[in-house]
Design a protein around this motif. Structure first.
Motif, PDB file in Angstrom:
ATOM      1  N   TYR A 100       0.870  -1.176   0.000  1.00 53.26           N
ATOM      2  CA  TYR A 100       0.000   0.000   0.000  1.00 53.26           C
ATOM      3  C   TYR A 100       0.908   1.228   0.000  1.00 53.26           C
ATOM      4  O   TYR A 100       1.680   1.438   0.939  1.00 53.26           O
ATOM      5  N   VAL A 101       0.820   2.006  -1.074  1.00 48.81           N
ATOM      6  CA  VAL A 101       1.711   3.146  -1.271  1.00 48.81           C
ATOM      7  C   VAL A 101       0.991   4.441  -0.878  1.00 48.81           C
ATOM      8  O   VAL A 101      -0.140   4.694  -1.321  1.00 48.81           O
ATOM      9  N   THR A 103       1.994   8.580  -0.741  1.00 45.87           N
ATOM     10  CA  THR A 103       2.966   9.656  -0.936  1.00 45.87           C
ATOM     11  C   THR A 103       2.310  10.968  -0.506  1.00 45.87           C
ATOM     12  O   THR A 103       1.129  11.203  -0.781  1.00 45.87           O
ATOM     13  N   ALA A 120       4.527   8.529  -6.411  1.00 43.25           N
ATOM     14  CA  ALA A 120       3.438   7.556  -6.359  1.00 43.25           C
ATOM     15  C   ALA A 120       3.471   6.637  -7.574  1.00 43.25           C
ATOM     16  O   ALA A 120       3.271   5.419  -7.457  1.00 43.25           O
ATOM     17  N   SER A 124       4.367   2.754  -7.032  1.00 45.68           N
ATOM     18  CA  SER A 124       3.260   1.869  -7.382  1.00 45.68           C
ATOM     19  C   SER A 124       3.679   0.869  -8.452  1.00 45.68           C
ATOM     20  O   SER A 124       3.354  -0.323  -8.378  1.00 45.68           O
ATOM     21  N   ALA A 129       1.406  -1.858  -6.880  1.00 46.49           N
ATOM     22  CA  ALA A 129       0.401  -1.318  -5.965  1.00 46.49           C
ATOM     23  C   ALA A 129      -0.705  -0.549  -6.682  1.00 46.49           C
ATOM     24  O   ALA A 129      -1.315   0.346  -6.094  1.00 46.49           O
ATOM     25  N   THR A 133      -2.799   2.758  -3.989  1.00 49.27           N
ATOM     26  CA  THR A 133      -1.908   3.910  -3.895  1.00 49.27           C
ATOM     27  C   THR A 133      -2.732   5.176  -3.683  1.00 49.27           C
ATOM     28  O   THR A 133      -3.731   5.399  -4.364  1.00 49.27           O
ATOM     29  N   THR A 135      -2.164   9.478  -3.064  1.00 45.87           N
ATOM     30  CA  THR A 135      -1.262  10.633  -3.032  1.00 45.87           C
ATOM     31  C   THR A 135      -1.985  11.820  -2.421  1.00 45.87           C
ATOM     32  O   THR A 135      -3.106  12.146  -2.820  1.00 45.87           O
TER      33      THR A 135
END
Length: 347
Positions: A100-101, A103, A120, A124, A129, A133, A135
């Motif tokens: 799980y990203v 940013t 991101a 990702s 991801a 993701t 942002t």
């Protein structure tokens, strides 16, 4: 020295450290074009009370966010953007180590919004991801479709990710970019948002949410202050600077900071390990700083022994071909005049 005089000096010092380079556009430009980030034009509010000489630091660290002059319509719009991002977040897949990203740009200087957006995409792609993701970044001069970065939005998003992930097998991949202070990350959005995210507050949030497996990449001056608090056997933490050093490249019109360009835009686009990417980025940064004749930022990397248990699942998704760097290289902003100065502006 009288308390009033010392407080004014503290406010001025904080503003100089956090505010960064001034914008060229005016407030009216930002108001007429929502894609333009709001400028920093006012000093930080008077947070301190009482006679404690450390009141300003303590009030920021203990009460990490302050908002002023935000209209109800703006608050509602930001809430809706954040809700939409939460609804789009896909749940974990049992038996699969999902990344799980997240940013985050915590300052409205547009270099941070640009960096968070591209980070991101890179992270990702690297960790597979897509759909997992988020942002948080305000307007970058061309778009304003994302929820803005703030400390409250950041903590809420961490909680949402923890709610949909399986904290026993999934991994948080975090990239934050902003100005920094010796006591944490600075949140500074135009003339409306202010605050500090301290290492203690960050650690408490991760522990409360049970997020143990994590790759934490923190781009800011003095970011090394987070290492002792956030390091663990299941944590890989990379910071743009040591706890007593500044980092560089945060001019508002830049596409990248030094750290973001070296690590995200170049090293992590390649099919190499996180440790090797860190080494490559650190070599690049050291060369750029030597060219600029500035005190080395000394980026920090610490990878816990437990990371080796789950990193192979993420590495298996790393594209076999390198991605192409985008934007203007951070080092290209060091023109002949700027590079001859004692130091470019830090952050």
């Amino acid at each position: 020295m009288k308390r009033g005089a010392s407080f004014r000096i503290a406010i001025a010092a904080l503003a100089l450290v956090v505010a960064g380079p001034a914008y060229t556009q005016s407030n009216s430009d930002s108001a007429s074009n929502p894609n333009q980030p709001p400028p920093h034009t006012k000093p930080w509010p008077n947070f301190a009370t009482g006679t404690n000489p450390n009141a300003i630091k303590n009030s920021l660290v203990e009460s990490p966010e302050f908002e002023r002059e935000s209209s109800p319509a703006v608050l509602l719009r930001e809430r809706r953007k954040l809700d939409a991002a939460f609804r789009a977040l896909q749940p974990n897949r049992p038996g699969t180590v999902d990344a799980y990203v997240l940013t985050v740009a915590l300052d409205s200087d547009p270099v941070f919004a640009r960096e968070a957006r591209e980070a991101a995409k890179v992270l990702s792609r690297r960790y597979g991801a897509a759909g997992r993701t988020i942002t948080l970044a305000g307007p970058d001069g061309t778009s304003n479709e994302l929820p803005k970065g703030s400390i409250s939005a950041f903590l809420s998003t961490l909680a949402q990710i923890a709610d949909v992930m399986d904290t026993s097998e999934d991994v948080l991949v975090l990239y934050t970019t902003s100005h920094g202070l010796t006591h944490g990350l600075a949140y500074h959005y135009g003339d409306s948002g202010y605050g500090v995210l301290s290492p203690d507050h960050f650690k408490a949030a991760l522990e409360e949410l049970g997020i143990e497996r994590r790759i934490l990449i923190i781009s800011a001056c003095y970011a090394g202050v987070f290492v002792p608090k956030l390091a663990s056997g299941n944590t890989a933490i990379l910071t743009a600077a040591a706890d007593n050093r500044t980092s560089f490249g945060c001019r508002a019109d830049n596409d990248w900071t030094f750290f973001g360009d070296a690590l995200i835009n170049n090293a992590l686009r390649k099919p190499q390990s996180l440790a090797d990417a860190s080494k490559e980025a650190n070599r690049s940064i050291a060369g750029w700083e030597a060219k600029a004749r500035v005190l080395a930022s000394l980026p920090q990397t610490q990878i816990g022994t437990g990371v080796a248990k789950w990193m192979p699942a993420l590495r298996a998704r790393t594209p076999r071909t390198a991605g192409t760097p985008v934007g203007r290289p951070a080092v290209s902003t060091l023109g002949p005049v700027e590079a001859s100065q004692p130091a470019p502006r830090s952050r």
